[in-house]
Scaffold this motif. Structure first.
Motif, PDB file in Angstrom:
ATOM      1  N   LYS A  17       0.846  -1.196   0.000  1.00 23.12           N
ATOM      2  CA  LYS A  17       0.000   0.000   0.000  1.00 23.12           C
ATOM      3  C   LYS A  17       0.882   1.246   0.000  1.00 23.12           C
ATOM      4  CE  LYS A  17      -3.663  -2.549   0.765  1.00 23.12           C
ATOM      5  NZ  LYS A  17      -3.448  -3.671  -0.103  1.00 23.12           N
ATOM      6  N   CYS A  63       2.420   4.554   1.293  1.00 23.77           N
ATOM      7  CA  CYS A  63       2.729   5.073   2.636  1.00 23.77           C
ATOM      8  C   CYS A  63       3.479   6.386   2.495  1.00 23.77           C
ATOM      9  CB  CYS A  63       3.555   4.062   3.427  1.00 23.77           C
ATOM     10  SG  CYS A  63       2.639   2.612   3.915  1.00 23.77           S
ATOM     11  N   THR A  69       1.832   9.661   2.563  1.00 21.44           N
ATOM     12  CA  THR A  69       1.234  10.813   3.242  1.00 21.44           C
ATOM     13  C   THR A  69       0.805  10.439   4.658  1.00 21.44           C
ATOM     14  OG1 THR A  69      -1.027  10.308   2.563  1.00 21.44           O
ATOM     15  CG2 THR A  69       0.315  11.608   1.014  1.00 21.44           C
ATOM     16  N   GLN A  70       0.470  11.446   5.445  1.00 21.28           N
ATOM     17  CA  GLN A  70      -0.046  11.204   6.796  1.00 21.28           C
ATOM     18  C   GLN A  70      -1.334  10.387   6.735  1.00 21.28           C
ATOM     19  OE1 GLN A  70       1.411  11.936   9.787  1.00 21.28           O
ATOM     20  NE2 GLN A  70      -0.245  10.683  10.599  1.00 21.28           N
ATOM     21  N   ARG A  71      -2.175  10.670   5.738  1.00 20.32           N
ATOM     22  CA  ARG A  71      -3.427   9.911   5.591  1.00 20.32           C
ATOM     23  C   ARG A  71      -3.136   8.442   5.313  1.00 20.32           C
ATOM     24  NH1 ARG A  71      -7.376   8.052   2.106  1.00 20.32           N
ATOM     25  NH2 ARG A  71      -9.506   8.366   2.855  1.00 20.32           N
ATOM     26  N   ASP A  72      -2.178   8.166   4.411  1.00 20.20           N
ATOM     27  CA  ASP A  72      -1.791   6.782   4.125  1.00 20.20           C
ATOM     28  C   ASP A  72      -1.358   6.073   5.404  1.00 20.20           C
ATOM     29  OD1 ASP A  72      -2.201   7.261   1.402  1.00 20.20           O
ATOM     30  OD2 ASP A  72      -0.062   7.521   0.979  1.00 20.20           O
ATOM     31  N   SER A 114      -2.088   6.872   8.481  1.00 18.45           N
ATOM     32  CA  SER A 114      -3.218   6.733   9.396  1.00 18.45           C
ATOM     33  C   SER A 114      -4.116   5.569   8.998  1.00 18.45           C
ATOM     34  CB  SER A 114      -4.039   8.023   9.435  1.00 18.45           C
ATOM     35  OG  SER A 114      -3.298   9.055  10.040  1.00 18.45           O
ATOM     36  N   LEU A 115      -4.251   5.332   7.699  1.00 18.01           N
ATOM     37  CA  LEU A 115      -5.026   4.176   7.238  1.00 18.01           C
ATOM     38  C   LEU A 115      -4.287   2.866   7.539  1.00 18.01           C
ATOM     39  CD1 LEU A 115      -6.374   5.499   3.838  1.00 18.01           C
ATOM     40  CD2 LEU A 115      -7.766   4.734   5.771  1.00 18.01           C
ATOM     41  N   GLY A 138      -6.621   3.713  11.331  1.00 20.29           N
ATOM     42  CA  GLY A 138      -7.177   2.965  10.204  1.00 20.29           C
ATOM     43  C   GLY A 138      -7.168   1.464  10.344  1.00 20.29           C
TER      44      GLY A 138
END
Length: 71
Positions: free
Chosen positions: A26, A28, A30-33, A35-36, A41
């Motif tokens: 997956k 990795c 950004t911060q969103r990545d 967090s998921l 996440g």
């Protein structure tokens, strides 16, 4: 052709030591990545697996794992 000690040592050390590596399946970046992938996440897939353990094959790499045991 016999395998020499040098052949074995070179095989296991070059170009990269070891026989396996861990790479992300997956994004990795950004911060969103992240967090998921981790907290928070990862909680939702864990809760789904708790309800139905067979879902581990849908949400994890469990089906791709192999163990080798030797002595």
């Amino acid at each position: 052709m016999p395998i020499t000690k040098e052949d074995a040592l070179e095989y296991h050390s070059k170009p990269t030591p070891g026989k396996i590596s861990v790479t992300s399946t997956k994004a990795c970046r950004t911060q969103r990545d992240l967090s998921l992938a981790y907290t928070p996440g990862v909680a939702d897939p864990c809760l789904e697996i708790e309800k139905n353990p067979a879902d581990a094959y849908q949400y994890t790499a469990k089906g791709n794992l192999v163990a080798v045991v030797s002595d």
